[in-house]
Design a protein around this motif. Structure first.
Motif, mmCIF file in Angstrom:
data_model
loop_
_atom_site.group_PDB
_atom_site.id
_atom_site.type_symbol
_atom_site.label_atom_id
_atom_site.label_comp_id
_atom_site.label_asym_id
_atom_site.label_seq_id
_atom_site.Cartn_x
_atom_site.Cartn_y
_atom_site.Cartn_z
ATOM 1 N N THR A 39 0.843 -1.200 0.000
ATOM 2 C CA THR A 39 0.000 0.000 0.000
ATOM 3 C C THR A 39 0.873 1.243 0.000
ATOM 4 O O THR A 39 2.073 1.181 0.286
ATOM 5 N N GLY A 40 0.278 2.385 -0.358
ATOM 6 C CA GLY A 40 0.946 3.671 -0.256
ATOM 7 C C GLY A 40 2.227 3.752 -1.070
ATOM 8 O O GLY A 40 2.282 3.330 -2.238
ATOM 9 N N ASP A 41 3.275 4.295 -0.460
ATOM 10 C CA ASP A 41 4.543 4.501 -1.151
ATOM 11 C C ASP A 41 5.162 3.189 -1.630
ATOM 12 O O ASP A 41 5.802 3.159 -2.688
ATOM 13 N N ASP A 42 4.981 2.117 -0.854
ATOM 14 C CA ASP A 42 5.556 0.831 -1.257
ATOM 15 C C ASP A 42 4.902 0.327 -2.541
ATOM 16 O O ASP A 42 5.575 -0.216 -3.430
ATOM 17 N N ALA A 43 3.595 0.506 -2.649
ATOM 18 C CA ALA A 43 2.899 0.089 -3.867
ATOM 19 C C ALA A 43 3.374 0.919 -5.064
ATOM 20 O O ALA A 43 3.576 0.393 -6.173
ATOM 21 N N ASP A 44 3.574 2.219 -4.842
ATOM 22 C CA ASP A 44 4.076 3.078 -5.919
ATOM 23 C C ASP A 44 5.486 2.663 -6.340
ATOM 24 O O ASP A 44 5.816 2.657 -7.532
ATOM 25 N N ARG A 45 6.300 2.315 -5.361
ATOM 26 C CA ARG A 45 7.672 1.925 -5.688
ATOM 27 C C ARG A 45 7.681 0.619 -6.489
ATOM 28 O O ARG A 45 8.490 0.440 -7.399
ATOM 29 N N ALA A 46 6.767 -0.290 -6.146
ATOM 30 C CA ALA A 46 6.667 -1.534 -6.903
ATOM 31 C C ALA A 46 6.297 -1.242 -8.362
ATOM 32 O O ALA A 46 6.854 -1.841 -9.293
ATOM 33 N N ALA A 47 5.367 -0.308 -8.566
ATOM 34 C CA ALA A 47 4.969 0.061 -9.927
ATOM 35 C C ALA A 47 6.137 0.696 -10.677
ATOM 36 O O ALA A 47 6.345 0.431 -11.879
ATOM 37 N N LEU A 48 6.930 1.524 -9.983
ATOM 38 C CA LEU A 48 8.094 2.146 -10.617
ATOM 39 C C LEU A 48 9.132 1.107 -11.036
ATOM 40 O O LEU A 48 9.672 1.161 -12.141
ATOM 41 N N VAL A 49 9.421 0.176 -10.140
ATOM 42 C CA VAL A 49 10.403 -0.864 -10.471
ATOM 43 C C VAL A 49 9.922 -1.671 -11.676
ATOM 44 O O VAL A 49 10.695 -1.924 -12.618
ATOM 45 N N LYS A 50 8.673 -2.035 -11.659
ATOM 46 C CA LYS A 50 8.136 -2.818 -12.772
ATOM 47 C C LYS A 50 8.187 -2.010 -14.064
ATOM 48 O O LYS A 50 8.603 -2.524 -15.128
ATOM 49 N N GLY A 51 7.755 -0.741 -13.986
ATOM 50 C CA GLY A 51 7.739 0.079 -15.193
ATOM 51 C C GLY A 51 9.132 0.320 -15.738
ATOM 52 O O GLY A 51 9.358 0.189 -16.951
ATOM 53 N N GLU A 52 10.085 0.663 -14.893
ATOM 54 C CA GLU A 52 11.447 0.928 -15.349
ATOM 55 C C GLU A 52 12.096 -0.334 -15.916
ATOM 56 O O GLU A 52 12.838 -0.270 -16.908
ATOM 57 N N ALA A 53 11.808 -1.478 -15.288
ATOM 58 C CA ALA A 53 12.366 -2.734 -15.798
ATOM 59 C C ALA A 53 11.818 -3.030 -17.187
ATOM 60 O O ALA A 53 12.564 -3.447 -18.092
ATOM 61 N N ARG A 54 10.525 -2.786 -17.393
ATOM 62 C CA ARG A 54 9.930 -3.038 -18.719
ATOM 63 C C ARG A 54 10.509 -2.072 -19.762
ATOM 64 O O ARG A 54 10.742 -2.455 -20.922
ATOM 65 N N LEU A 55 10.748 -0.824 -19.350
ATOM 66 C CA LEU A 55 11.361 0.127 -20.273
ATOM 67 C C LEU A 55 12.742 -0.345 -20.717
ATOM 68 O O LEU A 55 13.090 -0.290 -21.906
ATOM 69 N N LEU A 56 13.533 -0.813 -19.766
ATOM 70 C CA LEU A 56 14.882 -1.287 -20.085
ATOM 71 C C LEU A 56 14.851 -2.548 -20.943
ATOM 72 O O LEU A 56 15.818 -2.842 -21.661
ATOM 73 N N LEU A 57 13.764 -3.256 -20.927
ATOM 74 C CA LEU A 57 13.607 -4.437 -21.778
ATOM 75 C C LEU A 57 13.026 -4.064 -23.144
ATOM 76 O O LEU A 57 12.847 -4.932 -24.000
ATOM 77 N N GLY A 58 12.727 -2.769 -23.305
ATOM 78 C CA GLY A 58 12.155 -2.326 -24.571
ATOM 79 C C GLY A 58 10.681 -2.615 -24.698
ATOM 80 O O GLY A 58 10.131 -2.608 -25.804
ATOM 81 N N GLN A 59 10.018 -2.858 -23.587
ATOM 82 C CA GLN A 59 8.591 -3.192 -23.607
ATOM 83 C C GLN A 59 7.796 -1.950 -23.204
ATOM 84 O O GLN A 59 7.364 -1.787 -22.069
ATOM 85 N N ARG A 60 7.587 -1.072 -24.180
ATOM 86 C CA ARG A 60 7.039 0.252 -23.890
ATOM 87 C C ARG A 60 5.598 0.207 -23.372
ATOM 88 O O ARG A 60 5.257 0.890 -22.396
ATOM 89 N N LEU A 61 4.746 -0.577 -23.988
ATOM 90 C CA LEU A 61 3.347 -0.610 -23.578
ATOM 91 C C LEU A 61 3.182 -1.151 -22.157
ATOM 92 O O LEU A 61 2.509 -0.514 -21.323
ATOM 93 N N PRO A 62 3.794 -2.311 -21.813
ATOM 94 C CA PRO A 62 3.700 -2.772 -20.416
ATOM 95 C C PRO A 62 4.316 -1.780 -19.434
ATOM 96 O O PRO A 62 3.846 -1.628 -18.319
#
Length: 285
Positions: free
Chosen positions: A251-274
Motif C-alpha cells: 500500500t501507499g509509497d511501497d505500492a508506488d515503488r513496486a509500480a516504478l520498479v516494474k515500469g522501469e524494468a519493462r522500459l529497459l527491456l524495450g517493452q514500452r506498452l507494459p
C-alpha cells in the motif's frame, strides 16, 4: 448376687484388632516412618513440572538432588531443575544449572539442549564470547531444529561483532534443513547482503526464501528487497515479475515503488506498452 456376663472371645479379639491401628499411631509406639524412596521423590517432582508448577518443581528437584546424590536419575533431575528455573524466568539460576549440567554430563543426550539454553541466555545478556562457546558446542549434536537454532544464533552473534563472513556462513548452515529457523536465516543472509550492496548475493538468498517459503512472515517482510536486488543485477524481466507479484500486497509509497520498479524494468527491456501501464499505476502525489 447376679452372675456377671463376659464378652465372648471373638468380641474381645475384634476389639483388640480395632484398637491396634490407634496404638500404632501413638507417639513412640513404632519406629519413625521410612524415608521417601528416590523413585517416588523424582516422580513427585516430575508431576509438578508436567503440571506447570515450576517453582514447586524446582524446589522438589533440588531436594531430590540433595537427598539422593547418587541416584541414576540425578542427571535428568538437574536438567529438569534448570528448565524449571527457566520457566520461572530466573534466567541467571537457570544458566548456572545448565552450565553445571553441560560440564558434568557432556556426553548426555540432553547436553546439546543445555548448551543451547546457555547460548540463548548469553546472547540475550550480550556476552558474545560465552555465547559463541556454548552455541558452537550445541551446533554439532541434537535434532536438526536445535542445530539450526544454534547456527542462527551464532549468526546473530557474529553480526553483532561485525564478523560478516562468519555470520553469513552460520546463517547458511541454519538454512540447510527445513526447520522454523531456515526462513529466518535466509532473510538474514539477504539483509546482510543488501547492507553490503552485494546485490547478487541478496537476490540469491531472497530468491531462495521466496521459492522455499512463499508467504512466510519473512517473505512478506522482505517486501520489494528481492525486486530491487534483481533490478540492480540487471535481471530486469525477473525484477518486473517480482515487483508485479508484490504490488497487490503493498500500500501507499511501497505500492508506488513496486509500480516504478516494474515500469522501469519493462522500459529497459524495450517493452514500452507494459512499461506505460505499470507507470500509470503510480500515484500522482
Amino acid at each position: 448376687m447376679p452372675v456377671r456376663s463376659f464378652p465372648r472371645l471373638g468380641a474381645l479379639l475384634a476389639c483388640f484388632l480395632l484398637a491396634a491401628p490407634l496404638a500404632a499411631q501413638t507417639p513412640g509406639a513404632t519406629a519413625e516412618a521410612r524415608p521417601e524412596r528416590p523413585a517416588q521423590a523424582f516422580e513427585a517432582a516430575r508431576v509438578l513440572f508436567d503440571g506447570g508448577h515450576y517453582g514447586a518443581a524446582e524446589r522438589a528437584f533440588a531436594d531430590f538432588l540433595e537427598r539422593h546424590p547418587r541416584d541414576v536419575r540425578v542427571p535428568e533431575a538437574l536438567f529438569r531443575q534448570a528448565e524449571s528455573a527457566l520457566a520461572t524466568r530466573d534466567d541467571r539460576a537457570a544458566a548456572a544449572l545448565f552450565d553445571a549440567f553441560a560440564t558434568r554430563y557432556p556426553t548426555s543426550p540432553l547436553a546439546p539442549r543445555a548448551r543451547l539454553a546457555l547460548g540463548r541466555y548469553y546472547v540475550a545478556s550480550g556476552d558474545d564470547a560465552l555465547a559463541e562457546d556454548a552455541l558452537l558446542a550445541a551446533s554439532g549434536r541434537g535434532p536438526a531444529a536445535s542445530r539450526a537454532e544454534a547456527h542462527y544464533l551464532l549468526g546473530l552473534v557474529y553480526s553483532r561483532q561485525n564478523r560478516l563472513a562468519g555470520a553469513a556462513a552460520a546463517f547458511e548452515r541454519a538454512a540447510v534443513d527445513d526447520t522454523p529457523w531456515a526462513p529466518r536465516a535466509l532473510y538474514a543472509i539477504g539483509a546482510l547482503a543488501t547492507d553490503a550492496r552485494d546485490w547478487a548475493a541478496a537476490a540469491d538468498a531472497l530468491g531462495r526464501l521466496r521459492a522455499r517459503y512463499p508467504g512466510s512472515p519473512e517473505d512478506v517482510t522482505s517486501g520489494l528487497a528481492l525486486a530491487d536486488a534483481l533490478f540492480r543485477t540487471g535481471r530486469y524481466a525477473d525484477a518486473a515479475d517480482e515487483a508485479g507479484r508484490r504490488r497487490p500486497t503493498l500500500t501507499g509509497d511501497d505500492a508506488d515503488r513496486a509500480a516504478l520498479v516494474k515500469g522501469e524494468a519493462r522500459l529497459l527491456l524495450g517493452q514500452r506498452l507494459p512499461a506505460d501501464t505499470a507507470l500509470a499505476a503510480v500515484s500522482p502525489d
